[in-house]
Design an enzyme around this catalytic site. Sequence first.
Site, PDB file in Angstrom:
ATOM      1  N   GLN A  61      96.353 111.778  55.300  1.00  0.00           N
ATOM      2  CA  GLN A  61      95.632 112.441  54.206  1.00  0.00           C
ATOM      3  C   GLN A  61      94.645 111.468  53.552  1.00  0.00           C
ATOM      4  OE1 GLN A  61      98.515 114.675  51.927  1.00  0.00           O
ATOM      5  NE2 GLN A  61      96.989 115.097  50.344  1.00  0.00           N
ATOM      6  N   ALA A  64      91.681 111.055  55.799  1.00  0.00           N
ATOM      7  CA  ALA A  64      90.871 112.284  55.842  1.00  0.00           C
ATOM      8  C   ALA A  64      90.046 112.445  54.565  1.00  0.00           C
ATOM      9  CB  ALA A  64      91.771 113.498  56.044  1.00  0.00           C
ATOM     10  N   SER A  65      90.577 111.951  53.442  1.00  0.00           N
ATOM     11  CA  SER A  65      89.867 112.125  52.162  1.00  0.00           C
ATOM     12  C   SER A  65      89.054 110.884  51.791  1.00  0.00           C
ATOM     13  CB  SER A  65      90.870 112.445  51.051  1.00  0.00           C
ATOM     14  OG  SER A  65      91.786 111.367  50.898  1.00  0.00           O
ATOM     15  N   GLY A  66      88.938 109.950  52.737  1.00  0.00           N
ATOM     16  CA  GLY A  66      88.081 108.786  52.503  1.00  0.00           C
ATOM     17  C   GLY A  66      88.703 107.703  51.645  1.00  0.00           C
ATOM     18  N   ARG A  67      89.999 107.809  51.349  1.00  0.00           N
ATOM     19  CA  ARG A  67      90.656 106.768  50.539  1.00  0.00           C
ATOM     20  C   ARG A  67      91.172 105.674  51.474  1.00  0.00           C
ATOM     21  NH1 ARG A  67      94.804 110.090  47.135  1.00  0.00           N
ATOM     22  NH2 ARG A  67      94.860 111.232  49.083  1.00  0.00           N
TER      23      ARG A  67
END
Length: 226
Positions: A61, A64-67
């Site tokens: 996750q 996928a969210s760029g973190r």
Amino acid sequence: MNSLEQARFNMIEQQIRPWDVLDPDVLELLAEVRREDFVPPAHRALAFVDMEIPLASPAEQALASGRCMLAPKVEARLLQDVNPQRHDKVLEVGAGSGYMAALLAGRAQRVITLEIDPQLAAMARTNLQRAGITQVDVREADGSRGLAAEGPFDVILLSGSVAEVPQALLLQLKVGGRLGAIVGSEPVMRATLITRTGETTYTTVQRWDTVAPRLLNFPEPSRFHF
């Protein structure tokens, strides 16, 4: 040379140099700034591996969210492209763990780094303080609009990818200032360096291809559905 130093040396010689990062100042910074201190403890063993490192869990996750931290060679080449100088004021969008801001601070006079995720902003602040880096100001903010109140900037660096660079950010560059970003959509994104050459003029060069996770809240081009 201990195993940590050996791993750092191998990262520089086997991943970064072959990717045309040959600026001696950049290579020296990569040897000095302890990347492992900016990696979450659970992933410290991956600090020098050629991959993106998740900064939150679950890992899938976060990626996928760029973190995440960008791969070392991508960070190094972006740093070389924007080429910060001793007197420069720098704006980074996407602080992540604070590592890129630490690298920028090694070359520039002052760095402001914006992070939309409160947990990452806190992580970056802690990591930079622990590393004794004082000329970085971490702010919890939506970086898609930049920071006009503090501009103009000599360097703006987007630590992630965008579909296109917003005009609002370009207007925050000084004449002679450089903006570095990874622009486009999968499967092809281009590392893009935009230099402001005059009041209304800019030059753009795209020297290399890569793929990176999206920065949040930047405009996406509309897709037509028939």
